[in-house]
Design a protein around this motif. Structure first.
Motif, PDB file in Angstrom:
ATOM      1  N   LEU A  16      27.082 -17.613  39.735  1.00 53.70           N
ATOM      2  CA  LEU A  16      28.179 -18.159  40.510  1.00 53.70           C
ATOM      3  C   LEU A  16      29.418 -18.247  39.628  1.00 53.70           C
ATOM      4  O   LEU A  16      29.360 -18.761  38.522  1.00 53.70           O
ATOM      5  N   LYS A  17      30.541 -17.736  40.109  1.00 48.85           N
ATOM      6  CA  LYS A  17      31.800 -17.810  39.377  1.00 48.85           C
ATOM      7  C   LYS A  17      32.852 -18.449  40.271  1.00 48.85           C
ATOM      8  O   LYS A  17      33.033 -18.020  41.413  1.00 48.85           O
ATOM      9  N   TYR A  18      33.526 -19.455  39.759  1.00 43.24           N
ATOM     10  CA  TYR A  18      34.532 -20.121  40.581  1.00 43.24           C
ATOM     11  C   TYR A  18      35.595 -20.783  39.711  1.00 43.24           C
ATOM     12  O   TYR A  18      35.389 -21.043  38.530  1.00 43.24           O
ATOM     13  N   ILE A  19      36.734 -21.032  40.344  1.00 48.84           N
ATOM     14  CA  ILE A  19      37.870 -21.676  39.682  1.00 48.84           C
ATOM     15  C   ILE A  19      38.160 -22.990  40.406  1.00 48.84           C
ATOM     16  O   ILE A  19      38.184 -23.039  41.648  1.00 48.84           O
ATOM     17  N   VAL A  20      38.365 -24.049  39.648  1.00 45.01           N
ATOM     18  CA  VAL A  20      38.759 -25.336  40.203  1.00 45.01           C
ATOM     19  C   VAL A  20      40.105 -25.734  39.595  1.00 45.01           C
ATOM     20  O   VAL A  20      40.248 -25.752  38.366  1.00 45.01           O
ATOM     21  N   ILE A  21      41.079 -26.022  40.455  1.00 41.38           N
ATOM     22  CA  ILE A  21      42.392 -26.493  40.008  1.00 41.38           C
ATOM     23  C   ILE A  21      42.615 -27.875  40.605  1.00 41.38           C
ATOM     24  O   ILE A  21      42.509 -28.054  41.815  1.00 41.38           O
ATOM     25  N   GLN A  22      42.910 -28.839  39.747  1.00 42.27           N
ATOM     26  CA  GLN A  22      43.098 -30.225  40.197  1.00 42.27           C
ATOM     27  C   GLN A  22      44.450 -30.754  39.749  1.00 42.27           C
ATOM     28  O   GLN A  22      44.911 -30.428  38.647  1.00 42.27           O
ATOM     29  N   PHE A  23      45.064 -31.549  40.608  1.00 41.28           N
ATOM     30  CA  PHE A  23      46.329 -32.190  40.250  1.00 41.28           C
ATOM     31  C   PHE A  23      46.394 -33.551  40.937  1.00 41.28           C
ATOM     32  O   PHE A  23      45.800 -33.747  42.001  1.00 41.28           O
ATOM     33  N   PRO A  24      47.081 -34.518  40.336  1.00 41.14           N
ATOM     34  CA  PRO A  24      47.031 -35.906  40.808  1.00 41.14           C
ATOM     35  C   PRO A  24      47.700 -36.103  42.163  1.00 41.14           C
ATOM     36  O   PRO A  24      48.568 -35.322  42.579  1.00 41.14           O
ATOM     37  N   ASN A  25      47.295 -37.171  42.838  1.00 40.17           N
ATOM     38  CA  ASN A  25      47.879 -37.439  44.161  1.00 40.17           C
ATOM     39  C   ASN A  25      49.321 -37.929  44.079  1.00 40.17           C
ATOM     40  O   ASN A  25      50.002 -38.014  45.091  1.00 40.17           O
ATOM     41  N   GLU A  26      49.807 -38.224  42.863  1.00 41.61           N
ATOM     42  CA  GLU A  26      51.222 -38.590  42.699  1.00 41.61           C
ATOM     43  C   GLU A  26      52.090 -37.364  42.409  1.00 41.61           C
ATOM     44  O   GLU A  26      53.269 -37.485  42.093  1.00 41.61           O
ATOM     45  N   PHE A  27      51.510 -36.173  42.529  1.00 40.30           N
ATOM     46  CA  PHE A  27      52.168 -34.921  42.163  1.00 40.30           C
ATOM     47  C   PHE A  27      53.537 -34.790  42.829  1.00 40.30           C
ATOM     48  O   PHE A  27      53.650 -34.631  44.031  1.00 40.30           O
ATOM     49  N   PHE A  28      54.617 -34.903  42.042  1.00 43.45           N
ATOM     50  CA  PHE A  28      55.994 -34.766  42.518  1.00 43.45           C
ATOM     51  C   PHE A  28      56.261 -35.618  43.773  1.00 43.45           C
ATOM     52  O   PHE A  28      56.963 -35.188  44.678  1.00 43.45           O
ATOM     53  N   ARG A  29      55.671 -36.816  43.790  1.00 44.72           N
ATOM     54  CA  ARG A  29      55.743 -37.634  45.002  1.00 44.72           C
ATOM     55  C   ARG A  29      57.180 -37.920  45.432  1.00 44.72           C
ATOM     56  O   ARG A  29      57.530 -37.754  46.612  1.00 44.72           O
ATOM     57  N   GLU A  30      58.022 -38.343  44.518  1.00 38.77           N
ATOM     58  CA  GLU A  30      59.407 -38.660  44.882  1.00 38.77           C
ATOM     59  C   GLU A  30      60.164 -37.406  45.303  1.00 38.77           C
ATOM     60  O   GLU A  30      60.951 -37.438  46.256  1.00 38.77           O
ATOM     61  N   ALA A  31      59.939 -36.297  44.600  1.00 34.76           N
ATOM     62  CA  ALA A  31      60.608 -35.051  44.962  1.00 34.76           C
ATOM     63  C   ALA A  31      60.174 -34.594  46.355  1.00 34.76           C
ATOM     64  O   ALA A  31      60.993 -34.100  47.142  1.00 34.76           O
ATOM     65  N   MET A  32      58.895 -34.772  46.660  1.00 34.82           N
ATOM     66  CA  MET A  32      58.390 -34.391  47.976  1.00 34.82           C
ATOM     67  C   MET A  32      59.102 -35.166  49.081  1.00 34.82           C
ATOM     68  O   MET A  32      59.346 -34.656  50.176  1.00 34.82           O
ATOM     69  N   THR A  33      59.433 -36.408  48.771  1.00 32.56           N
ATOM     70  CA  THR A  33      60.075 -37.265  49.764  1.00 32.56           C
ATOM     71  C   THR A  33      61.570 -36.997  49.863  1.00 32.56           C
ATOM     72  O   THR A  33      62.138 -36.974  50.965  1.00 32.56           O
ATOM     73  N   ASP A  34      62.207 -36.754  48.739  1.00 34.37           N
ATOM     74  CA  ASP A  34      63.675 -36.738  48.703  1.00 34.37           C
ATOM     75  C   ASP A  34      64.327 -35.362  48.810  1.00 34.37           C
ATOM     76  O   ASP A  34      65.476 -35.264  49.239  1.00 34.37           O
ATOM     77  N   TYR A  35      63.617 -34.301  48.422  1.00 32.30           N
ATOM     78  CA  TYR A  35      64.286 -33.007  48.312  1.00 32.30           C
ATOM     79  C   TYR A  35      63.713 -31.982  49.296  1.00 32.30           C
ATOM     80  O   TYR A  35      62.486 -31.781  49.356  1.00 32.30           O
ATOM     81  N   PRO A  36      64.593 -31.322  50.060  1.00 30.40           N
ATOM     82  CA  PRO A  36      64.132 -30.369  51.083  1.00 30.40           C
ATOM     83  C   PRO A  36      63.403 -29.161  50.502  1.00 30.40           C
ATOM     84  O   PRO A  36      62.590 -28.539  51.199  1.00 30.40           O
ATOM     85  N   GLU A  37      63.654 -28.827  49.238  1.00 33.37           N
ATOM     86  CA  GLU A  37      62.973 -27.683  48.627  1.00 33.37           C
ATOM     87  C   GLU A  37      61.455 -27.862  48.598  1.00 33.37           C
ATOM     88  O   GLU A  37      60.703 -26.895  48.520  1.00 33.37           O
ATOM     89  N   PHE A  38      61.006 -29.132  48.625  1.00 36.78           N
ATOM     90  CA  PHE A  38      59.574 -29.421  48.564  1.00 36.78           C
ATOM     91  C   PHE A  38      58.958 -29.638  49.941  1.00 36.78           C
ATOM     92  O   PHE A  38      57.782 -29.991  50.033  1.00 36.78           O
ATOM     93  N   TYR A  39      59.744 -29.442  51.000  1.00 42.19           N
ATOM     94  CA  TYR A  39      59.264 -29.799  52.343  1.00 42.19           C
ATOM     95  C   TYR A  39      57.974 -29.062  52.716  1.00 42.19           C
ATOM     96  O   TYR A  39      57.021 -29.677  53.198  1.00 42.19           O
TER      97      TYR A  39
END
Length: 286
Positions: free
Chosen positions: A85-108
């Protein structure tokens, strides 16, 4: 089980490339977002209440705290075979760019993607093949380059319509105000008492509300009536018992909190699309 994920050096993205006979963790959850890309292998994928077979090219994004488990089918592998079995796991925190996600349309678009991932997102194999180069750029880079490639990958995924949502609506937690102390108490009560007879007056008293007012409140908060919600929890429990294969359908019916077999069969078919027997036959691994 709860998986505690350590990010070496406080890096914002963690990557694991694995080659082995099976996946490491059993049924589990964690607070991080996770992408799983299966390069080689077959088996069964469990995400919340979704159970499906997977094969090479399986490409899934899951949100924070969504329970999941990949189980490899090693039966085709011979003892002297080098295939694994071969697989890739990519993990990132739930705070990932949280403010940018809220404030900037580029992250919509990425914001909407992560919102959808609350039910788990399975992308088509055709899209997975197109995304493979971007995934490998994340894998092979580090530092700022890895972060940059990660954002490019998420944007590529966010713009795609080649996907399905895996879990049922119950797992769309953003629809529920779980920060509400009243609702938190109600959910705790239901999740610890669903195998017993659940009376409206008792649940309403937990919320300190009149029963009629509670019915309206619960429907607005959960999108379901109290009986529908309780039945979903009971059917989820019944599914686990069926897959264990240790009890008859009749025993599971009463053990799951239902008071007669016909109601159980009706609720089971409504929630899963299968009869209890056909569910067992389809998903029981031999």
């Amino acid at each position: 089980m709860h998986e505690q994920i350590d990010f070496p050096g406080k890096s914002v993205v963690k990557v694991k490339v694995q080659e082995k006979e099976n996946f490491t963790y059993p049924w589990h959850f964690h607070s991080e977002y996770e992408i799983v890309y299966v390069l080689e292998g077959i088996g069964t994928r469990f995400v919340a209440d979704s159970i499906e077979e997977f094969s090479s090219g399986d490409f899934v994004l899951m949100a924070s705290n969504l329970p999941h488990f990949w189980k490899a089918d090693t039966s085709p592998y011979k003892e002297d075979s080098t295939q694994r079995l071969k697989y890739i796991v990519i993990q990132f925190p739930n705070e990932f760019f949280r403010e940018a996600m809220t404030d900037y349309p580029e992250f919509y678009k990425i914001k909407e993607l992560l919102k959808r991932s609350g039910r788990g997102i399975s992308f088509t194999k055709q899209f997975a093949e197109k995304a493979r180069k971007k995934v490998m750029k994340v894998v092979r880079s580090d530092g700022f380059d890895r972060l940059s490639y990660m954002l490019q990958l998420l944007q590529f995924m966010a713009k795609s319509n080649e996907y399905r949502l895996l879990a049922g609506e119950y797992y769309q937690l953003e629809k529920h105000d779980f920060t509400s102390n009243r609702l938190t108490k109600v959910m705790h009560y239901l999740n610890t008492n669903y195998l017993k007879k659940v009376e409206l007056k008792d649940v309403a008293s937990v919320a300190n509300m009149h029963p009629s007012a509670f019915c309206r409140y619960f429907k607005e908060s959960s999108g379901k009536s109290l009986s529908e919600f309780v039945n979903e929890i009971r059917i989820g429990y019944a599914c686990r018992l069926l897959l264990e294969g240790k009890m008859t359908v009749s025993q599971i019916c009463f053990d799951s909190g239902f008071n007669n077999l016909s109601n159980f069969n009706r609720a089971f078919k409504k929630n899963t699309g299968y009869t209890p027997t056909s569910y067992f036959e389809k998903f029981q691994r031999k």
